[in-house]
Design a protein around this motif. Structure first.
Motif, PDB file in Angstrom:
ATOM      1  N   GLU A  52       0.874  -1.154  -0.028  1.00  0.00           N
ATOM      2  CA  GLU A  52      -0.055   0.105   0.093  1.00  0.00           C
ATOM      3  C   GLU A  52       0.986   1.061  -0.118  1.00  0.00           C
ATOM      4  N   TYR A  53       0.638   2.234  -0.909  1.00  0.00           N
ATOM      5  CA  TYR A  53       1.306   3.488  -1.065  1.00  0.00           C
ATOM      6  C   TYR A  53       0.551   4.520  -0.671  1.00  0.00           C
ATOM      7  N   GLY A  54       1.202   5.515   0.332  1.00  0.00           N
ATOM      8  CA  GLY A  54       0.533   6.705   0.694  1.00  0.00           C
ATOM      9  C   GLY A  54       1.342   7.882   0.270  1.00  0.00           C
ATOM     10  N   TYR A  55       0.790   9.246   0.326  1.00  0.00           N
ATOM     11  CA  TYR A  55       1.794  10.269   0.218  1.00  0.00           C
ATOM     12  C   TYR A  55       2.977  10.306   1.275  1.00  0.00           C
ATOM     13  N   GLU A  56       2.851   9.873   2.495  1.00  0.00           N
ATOM     14  CA  GLU A  56       3.933  10.139   3.648  1.00  0.00           C
ATOM     15  C   GLU A  56       4.631   8.685   3.987  1.00  0.00           C
ATOM     16  N   ASN A  57       3.907   7.445   3.819  1.00  0.00           N
ATOM     17  CA  ASN A  57       4.476   6.199   4.031  1.00  0.00           C
ATOM     18  C   ASN A  57       3.976   5.180   3.085  1.00  0.00           C
ATOM     19  N   SER A  58       4.822   4.092   2.831  1.00  0.00           N
ATOM     20  CA  SER A  58       4.679   2.944   1.963  1.00  0.00           C
ATOM     21  C   SER A  58       4.674   1.954   2.870  1.00  0.00           C
ATOM     22  N   GLN A  59       3.779   0.896   2.783  1.00  0.00           N
ATOM     23  CA  GLN A  59       3.760  -0.285   3.417  1.00  0.00           C
ATOM     24  C   GLN A  59       3.598  -1.789   2.949  1.00  0.00           C
ATOM     25  N   VAL A  60       4.111  -2.900   3.578  1.00  0.00           N
ATOM     26  CA  VAL A  60       3.949  -3.921   3.283  1.00  0.00           C
ATOM     27  C   VAL A  60       2.750  -4.581   4.245  1.00  0.00           C
ATOM     28  N   VAL A  61       1.645  -5.124   3.926  1.00  0.00           N
ATOM     29  CA  VAL A  61       0.812  -5.915   4.821  1.00  0.00           C
ATOM     30  C   VAL A  61       0.703  -7.332   4.484  1.00  0.00           C
ATOM     31  N   LEU A  62       0.571  -8.111   5.867  1.00  0.00           N
ATOM     32  CA  LEU A  62       0.498  -9.615   5.780  1.00  0.00           C
ATOM     33  C   LEU A  62      -0.639  -9.749   6.449  1.00  0.00           C
ATOM     34  N   TYR A  63      -1.426 -10.578   6.186  1.00  0.00           N
ATOM     35  CA  TYR A  63      -2.632 -11.240   7.230  1.00  0.00           C
ATOM     36  C   TYR A  63      -2.266 -12.888   7.090  1.00  0.00           C
ATOM     37  N   SER A  64      -1.978 -13.213   8.345  1.00  0.00           N
ATOM     38  CA  SER A  64      -1.490 -14.678   8.483  1.00  0.00           C
ATOM     39  C   SER A  64      -1.996 -15.330   9.457  1.00  0.00           C
ATOM     40  N   LEU A  65      -2.520 -16.719   9.509  1.00  0.00           N
ATOM     41  CA  LEU A  65      -2.634 -17.721  10.420  1.00  0.00           C
ATOM     42  C   LEU A  65      -1.194 -17.710  11.349  1.00  0.00           C
ATOM     43  N   ASN A  66      -1.616 -17.625  12.782  1.00  0.00           N
ATOM     44  CA  ASN A  66      -0.340 -17.726  13.342  1.00  0.00           C
ATOM     45  C   ASN A  66       0.543 -19.106  13.306  1.00  0.00           C
ATOM     46  N   VAL A 110      -2.776  23.877  -4.377  1.00  0.00           N
ATOM     47  CA  VAL A 110      -2.567  24.072  -2.902  1.00  0.00           C
ATOM     48  C   VAL A 110      -1.211  23.655  -2.431  1.00  0.00           C
ATOM     49  N   TYR A 111      -0.604  22.512  -3.111  1.00  0.00           N
ATOM     50  CA  TYR A 111       0.396  21.843  -2.274  1.00  0.00           C
ATOM     51  C   TYR A 111       1.583  22.033  -3.141  1.00  0.00           C
ATOM     52  N   GLY A 112       1.606  22.691  -4.496  1.00  0.00           N
ATOM     53  CA  GLY A 112       2.705  22.844  -5.114  1.00  0.00           C
ATOM     54  C   GLY A 112       3.559  21.771  -5.595  1.00  0.00           C
ATOM     55  N   ASP A 113       4.882  21.856  -5.756  1.00  0.00           N
ATOM     56  CA  ASP A 113       5.613  20.834  -6.291  1.00  0.00           C
ATOM     57  C   ASP A 113       6.187  20.054  -5.244  1.00  0.00           C
ATOM     58  N   THR A 114       5.152  19.290  -4.641  1.00  0.00           N
ATOM     59  CA  THR A 114       5.496  18.382  -3.431  1.00  0.00           C
ATOM     60  C   THR A 114       4.910  17.063  -3.880  1.00  0.00           C
ATOM     61  N   ILE A 115       5.044  16.067  -2.852  1.00  0.00           N
ATOM     62  CA  ILE A 115       4.582  14.777  -3.193  1.00  0.00           C
ATOM     63  C   ILE A 115       2.978  14.650  -2.763  1.00  0.00           C
ATOM     64  N   TYR A 116       2.489  15.749  -2.043  1.00  0.00           N
ATOM     65  CA  TYR A 116       0.918  16.035  -2.242  1.00  0.00           C
ATOM     66  C   TYR A 116       0.310  16.580  -3.518  1.00  0.00           C
ATOM     67  N   GLY A 117       1.182  17.535  -4.312  1.00  0.00           N
ATOM     68  CA  GLY A 117       0.665  18.301  -5.200  1.00  0.00           C
ATOM     69  C   GLY A 117       0.886  17.697  -6.669  1.00  0.00           C
ATOM     70  N   VAL A 118       1.949  16.819  -7.084  1.00  0.00           N
ATOM     71  CA  VAL A 118       2.439  16.441  -8.201  1.00  0.00           C
ATOM     72  C   VAL A 118       1.694  15.374  -8.831  1.00  0.00           C
ATOM     73  N   GLY A 119       0.927  15.494  -9.996  1.00  0.00           N
ATOM     74  CA  GLY A 119       0.422  14.162 -10.326  1.00  0.00           C
ATOM     75  C   GLY A 119       1.071  13.733 -11.508  1.00  0.00           C
ATOM     76  N   ALA A 120       1.108  12.279 -11.562  1.00  0.00           N
ATOM     77  CA  ALA A 120       1.951  11.711 -12.615  1.00  0.00           C
ATOM     78  C   ALA A 120       1.284  12.078 -14.018  1.00  0.00           C
ATOM     79  N   SER A 121       2.612  12.051 -14.748  1.00  0.00           N
ATOM     80  CA  SER A 121       2.427  12.116 -16.371  1.00  0.00           C
ATOM     81  C   SER A 121       2.900  11.252 -17.033  1.00  0.00           C
ATOM     82  N   PHE A 122       2.457  10.979 -18.500  1.00  0.00           N
ATOM     83  CA  PHE A 122       3.032   9.560 -19.248  1.00  0.00           C
ATOM     84  C   PHE A 122       4.538   9.587 -19.079  1.00  0.00           C
TER      85      PHE A 122
END
Length: 427
Positions: free
Chosen positions: A97-111, A165-177
């Protein structure tokens, strides 16, 4: 048998306190923090490995997202298919899972299967290789998704608003081709080695945590997992909002126009934030809000409209978002402005405020359905640098804030003439 009078609404019951599960904490020798939420009867755990994203580079804006998304695309010993097969064989579930500030790996597993599933995570976090073939497939798929997304007025509106609102930051820049085309494997590998190391990791374990389960996890991610030579730089550039306030993207054939208006705002660490949440809920934060009553129910301009408060670690925003019939874009904007101005000139009636209080407290209580949701509430405050008194204050604030204070807040923070106004479609 008692007859139920369905003409009478049920009585509201006051919510006195909200009891949150608090985690046990330990720090490993390699710098990794572990928080444990031990609750539940099922022999199941959710483990999250959460990493702070590296400093945003506007020239290479997709590195954080691309590295996280491709973690499961192959390691030095396992292909993407083998990773998926190993996890599936033991009835586990793995996602990134990717977010603006953190990225994570998530595991659901039986003990009982953790001794089989945890080595897969170790491999992903220490030996991912980002194969060229998979990288090219990723770039091609993402470009196709972007092409589809950019046909949607609301997506274009959100991107334009965030950039303003957020300018050239991780919150403001959208991806281009071109951003996707520019991704290079060697840059992904270097980014991965700097970001995915224990001193930049927080592990959050929730579920039924037996002593042997915790021992297995700590042993696996302590002695054998070492930091690299370069510490992770998770500082972020300063946010500089745009000076232009009006943005119009014309689409002559559009049947609907997307509207997104708002302004930079305080985040959840500010003492006014929780009171502002109450004001926002009145305006457009739930189905019974004023914006919905006016612009959907009364005027029929839209199927839905809402307002919200975005809160990030170093930024915040207030926004109103909707899609309206292209022929009523200007009248809809006028009605939004009218509703905001009413909040600045008239006290909110007690009955309406009471309804909003019960909605907000009930929503918080209803969101705590299992141990995983308690862990999610912790993440919201921990990564914002806050403590559990945030939730204690939240309940007290929602119960106590009065109409006079909300009127003050509306005049302090809502200045429609200074809002960014983004229109996509017809105007």
């Amino acid at each position: 048998m008692t007859n139920l009078d369905r003409t009478l609404a049920p009585d509201f019951k006051a919510i006195d306190n909200i009891n949150l599960i608090r985690p046990a904490h330990q720090k490993l020798d390699n710098g990794c923090n572990i928080f444990c939420f031990n609750s539940g009867d099922q022999e199941l755990v959710r483990i999250e490995w959460i990493f702070g994203n590296l400093r945003f580079n506007p020239a290479l804006p997709l590195l954080n997202m691309a590295v996280n998304t491709m973690l499961t695309e192959g390691t030095s010993t396992l292909s993407a298919a083998q990773i998926a097969d190993k996890v599936d064989f033991y009835g586990a579930f793995l996602q990134v899972e990717y977010g603006y500030e953190n990225s994570q790996v998530v595991l659901y597993s039986l003990n009982k299967h953790l001794h089989h599933t945890l080595p897969v995570i170790v491999d992903i976090l220490t030996n991912s290789t980002f194969p060229e073939k998979e990288l090219e497939t990723f770039k091609r798929n993402q470009q196709q998704k972007l092409q589809v997304s950019l046909q949607k007025n609301d997506v274009v509106g959100r991107r334009n608003f965030n950039k303003a609102v957020y300018g050239d930051t991780i919150y403001g820049v959208g991806a281009s081709f071109d951003n996707y085309k520019a991704l290079q494997r060697d840059e992904l590998v270097a980014h991965y080695k700097e970001q995915y190391q224990p001193s930049n990791c927080t592990i959050i374990i929730s579920g039924k945590i037996e002593p042997e389960t915790l021992t297995l996890i700590t042993d696996t991610f302590d002695k054998g997992w070492v930091n690299g030579d370069k510490p992770a730089d998770t500082t972020q550039p300063e946010i500089v909002p745009a000076t232009e306030l009006f943005y119009f993207t014309e689409k002559p054939e559009a049947l609907q126009s997307a509207i997104r208006i708002g302004t930079p705002m305080i985040n959840r660490s500010h003492p006014d934030f929780q009171q502002l949440q109450v004001l926002n809920t009145v305006l457009g934060g739930y189905f019974g809000s004023r914006l919905m009553a006016n612009i959907r129910e009364d005027k029929g301009y839209t199927y839905g409209i809402g307002s919200g408060l975005g809160s990030f670690k170093q930024a915040g925003s207030f926004f109103v978002a909707t899609e309206v019939g292209a022929d009523v874009c200007k009248p809809a904007l006028a009605e939004i402005e009218k509703e905001i101005n009413i909040l600045k000139t008239e006290l909110i009636p007690d009955e309406e405020l009471s309804l909003v209080r019960n909605y907000m407290l009930g929503s918080l209580l209803g969101s705590l359905e299992n141990v995983f949701s308690h862990a999610d509430k912790f993440k919201s405050i921990y990564f914002a640098g806050l403590d559990y008194d945030y939730y204690d204050r939240y309940a007290a604030t929602v119960k106590s804030v009065d109409s006079a204070r909300l009127l003050e807040l509306a005049n302090k923070y809502f200045h429609f003439e200074r809002f960014y106004k983004v229109i996509v479609g017809k105007y």
